[in-house]
Design a protein around this motif. Structure first.
Motif, PDB file in Angstrom:
ATOM      1  N   GLN A  35      -4.898   9.493 -14.484  1.00 45.97           N
ATOM      2  CA  GLN A  35      -5.680   8.922 -15.581  1.00 45.97           C
ATOM      3  C   GLN A  35      -6.551   7.767 -15.084  1.00 45.97           C
ATOM      4  N   VAL A  36      -7.813   7.814 -15.460  1.00 47.71           N
ATOM      5  CA  VAL A  36      -8.738   6.710 -15.213  1.00 47.71           C
ATOM      6  C   VAL A  36      -9.233   6.209 -16.562  1.00 47.71           C
ATOM      7  N   THR A  37      -9.075   4.914 -16.787  1.00 54.77           N
ATOM      8  CA  THR A  37      -9.531   4.306 -18.032  1.00 54.77           C
ATOM      9  C   THR A  37     -10.469   3.159 -17.702  1.00 54.77           C
ATOM     10  N   VAL A  38     -11.673   3.218 -18.234  1.00 51.43           N
ATOM     11  CA  VAL A  38     -12.671   2.188 -17.985  1.00 51.43           C
ATOM     12  C   VAL A  38     -12.912   1.427 -19.282  1.00 51.43           C
ATOM     13  N   SER A  39     -12.628   0.147 -19.252  1.00 51.72           N
ATOM     14  CA  SER A  39     -12.793  -0.683 -20.453  1.00 51.72           C
ATOM     15  C   SER A  39     -14.175  -1.330 -20.467  1.00 51.72           C
ATOM     16  N   SER A  40     -14.687  -1.524 -21.660  1.00 54.13           N
ATOM     17  CA  SER A  40     -16.031  -2.102 -21.796  1.00 54.13           C
ATOM     18  C   SER A  40     -15.975  -3.618 -21.855  1.00 54.13           C
ATOM     19  N   ARG A  49     -12.913  16.322 -13.979  1.00 57.78           N
ATOM     20  CA  ARG A  49     -12.312  15.410 -14.941  1.00 57.78           C
ATOM     21  C   ARG A  49     -12.324  16.055 -16.323  1.00 57.78           C
ATOM     22  N   GLN A  50     -11.387  15.590 -17.140  1.00 60.89           N
ATOM     23  CA  GLN A  50     -11.310  16.094 -18.501  1.00 60.89           C
ATOM     24  C   GLN A  50     -11.009  14.940 -19.442  1.00 60.89           C
ATOM     25  N   ALA A  51     -11.925  14.705 -20.346  1.00 58.84           N
ATOM     26  CA  ALA A  51     -11.759  13.675 -21.363  1.00 58.84           C
ATOM     27  C   ALA A  51     -11.226  14.321 -22.639  1.00 58.84           C
ATOM     28  N   PRO A  52     -10.549  13.559 -23.482  1.00 57.13           N
ATOM     29  CA  PRO A  52     -10.006  14.121 -24.722  1.00 57.13           C
ATOM     30  C   PRO A  52     -11.087  14.797 -25.562  1.00 57.13           C
ATOM     31  N   VAL A  54      -8.079  14.111   0.445  1.00 58.55           N
ATOM     32  CA  VAL A  54      -9.468  14.050   0.004  1.00 58.55           C
ATOM     33  C   VAL A  54      -9.597  12.867  -0.946  1.00 58.55           C
ATOM     34  N   TYR A  55     -10.695  12.151  -0.821  1.00 54.92           N
ATOM     35  CA  TYR A  55     -10.908  10.932  -1.593  1.00 54.92           C
ATOM     36  C   TYR A  55     -12.110  11.067  -2.510  1.00 54.92           C
ATOM     37  N   LEU A  56     -12.068  10.327  -3.595  1.00 54.56           N
ATOM     38  CA  LEU A  56     -13.232  10.199  -4.466  1.00 54.56           C
ATOM     39  C   LEU A  56     -13.451   8.719  -4.715  1.00 54.56           C
ATOM     40  N   GLN A  57     -14.477   8.179  -4.075  1.00 57.51           N
ATOM     41  CA  GLN A  57     -14.863   6.790  -4.285  1.00 57.51           C
ATOM     42  C   GLN A  57     -15.747   6.738  -5.519  1.00 57.51           C
ATOM     43  N   MET A  58     -15.344   5.925  -6.486  1.00 58.48           N
ATOM     44  CA  MET A  58     -16.091   5.832  -7.744  1.00 58.48           C
ATOM     45  C   MET A  58     -16.564   4.403  -7.931  1.00 58.48           C
ATOM     46  N   ASN A  59     -17.872   4.232  -8.012  1.00 57.40           N
ATOM     47  CA  ASN A  59     -18.476   2.912  -8.185  1.00 57.40           C
ATOM     48  C   ASN A  59     -19.209   2.829  -9.514  1.00 57.40           C
ATOM     49  N   SER A  60     -19.500   1.611  -9.930  1.00 60.85           N
ATOM     50  CA  SER A  60     -20.268   1.365 -11.163  1.00 60.85           C
ATOM     51  C   SER A  60     -19.701   2.162 -12.332  1.00 60.85           C
ATOM     52  N   LEU A  61     -18.406   2.067 -12.499  1.00 61.17           N
ATOM     53  CA  LEU A  61     -17.750   2.866 -13.525  1.00 61.17           C
ATOM     54  C   LEU A  61     -18.173   2.443 -14.928  1.00 61.17           C
ATOM     55  N   LYS A  62     -18.221   3.438 -15.813  1.00 60.87           N
ATOM     56  CA  LYS A  62     -18.651   3.249 -17.196  1.00 60.87           C
ATOM     57  C   LYS A  62     -17.522   3.695 -18.125  1.00 60.87           C
ATOM     58  N   PRO A  63     -17.506   3.190 -19.334  1.00 61.00           N
ATOM     59  CA  PRO A  63     -16.465   3.628 -20.275  1.00 61.00           C
ATOM     60  C   PRO A  63     -16.439   5.147 -20.448  1.00 61.00           C
ATOM     61  N   GLU A  64     -17.589   5.785 -20.359  1.00 58.73           N
ATOM     62  CA  GLU A  64     -17.630   7.245 -20.509  1.00 58.73           C
ATOM     63  C   GLU A  64     -17.039   7.985 -19.317  1.00 58.73           C
ATOM     64  N   ASP A  65     -16.673   7.276 -18.273  1.00 57.05           N
ATOM     65  CA  ASP A  65     -15.969   7.886 -17.140  1.00 57.05           C
ATOM     66  C   ASP A  65     -14.471   8.011 -17.417  1.00 57.05           C
ATOM     67  N   THR A  66     -14.020   7.467 -18.521  1.00 55.68           N
ATOM     68  CA  THR A  66     -12.606   7.554 -18.876  1.00 55.68           C
ATOM     69  C   THR A  66     -12.199   9.002 -19.066  1.00 55.68           C
ATOM     70  N   ALA A  67     -11.173   9.427 -18.330  1.00 57.31           N
ATOM     71  CA  ALA A  67     -10.730  10.824 -18.353  1.00 57.31           C
ATOM     72  C   ALA A  67      -9.525  10.975 -17.446  1.00 57.31           C
ATOM     73  N   ILE A  68      -8.938  12.156 -17.497  1.00 57.09           N
ATOM     74  CA  ILE A  68      -7.969  12.555 -16.482  1.00 57.09           C
ATOM     75  C   ILE A  68      -8.758  13.203 -15.354  1.00 57.09           C
ATOM     76  N   TYR A  69      -8.522  12.730 -14.137  1.00 58.82           N
ATOM     77  CA  TYR A  69      -9.226  13.246 -12.968  1.00 58.82           C
ATOM     78  C   TYR A  69      -8.293  14.164 -12.191  1.00 58.82           C
ATOM     79  N   LEU A  70      -8.798  15.343 -11.887  1.00 60.09           N
ATOM     80  CA  LEU A  70      -8.001  16.361 -11.204  1.00 60.09           C
ATOM     81  C   LEU A  70      -8.710  16.831  -9.945  1.00 60.09           C
ATOM     82  N   CYS A  71      -7.916  17.155  -8.929  1.00 57.73           N
ATOM     83  CA  CYS A  71      -8.486  17.803  -7.765  1.00 57.73           C
ATOM     84  C   CYS A  71      -8.004  19.259  -7.720  1.00 57.73           C
TER      85      CYS A  71
END
Length: 120
Positions: free
Chosen positions: A115-120, A38-41, A79-96
């Motif tokens: 793009q994954v965006t996690v709101s607080s 992943r890459q965040a701004p 290929v899958y990426l299951q993401m649980n308990s997401l946090k605002p700091e997980d906000t990023a572009i996710y790449l495989c």
């Protein structure tokens, strides 16, 4: 040659879950490991998880190992990426990315990202 397309990103509230998919196209004789990044701004690209061609071996970054799960289904080349308990700091572009089976992996092939965006 491996082509990769990510999907499944979106907007989710903190504490929520998402499943990202990485669809691969390659010749039937091609075997490859897959990694998620992943890459965040303003930040460097971060490694998250990797899975071997057989799916037997997986490896996670410490920052996500208790919340994210990588898996693969070679029958549908995904290929899958299951993401649980997401946090605002997980906000990023996710790449495989894909690597020929080698240690350490060399990530020669990349998708465009989702793009994954996690709101607080």
């Amino acid at each position: 040659q491996v082509q990769l397309v990510e999907s499944g990103g979106g907007l989710v509230q903190a504490g929520g879950s998402l499943i990202l998919s990485c669809a691969a196209s390659a010749s039937t004789s091609t075997t490859y490991a897959v990694g998620w990044f992943r890459q965040a701004p303003g930040k460097e690209r971060e490694f998250l998880a990797t899975i071997s061609w057989t799916g037997i071996r997986t490896y996670y970054a410490d920052s996500v190992k208790d919340r994210f799960t990588i898996s693969r289904n070679n029958a549908n080349h995904t290929v899958y990426l299951q993401m649980n308990s997401l946090k605002p700091e997980d906000t990023a572009i996710y790449l495989c990315a894909a690597s020929e089976p080698r240690i350490p992996p060399v990530w020669d092939y990349w998708g465009q990202g989702t793009q994954v965006t996690v709101s607080s």
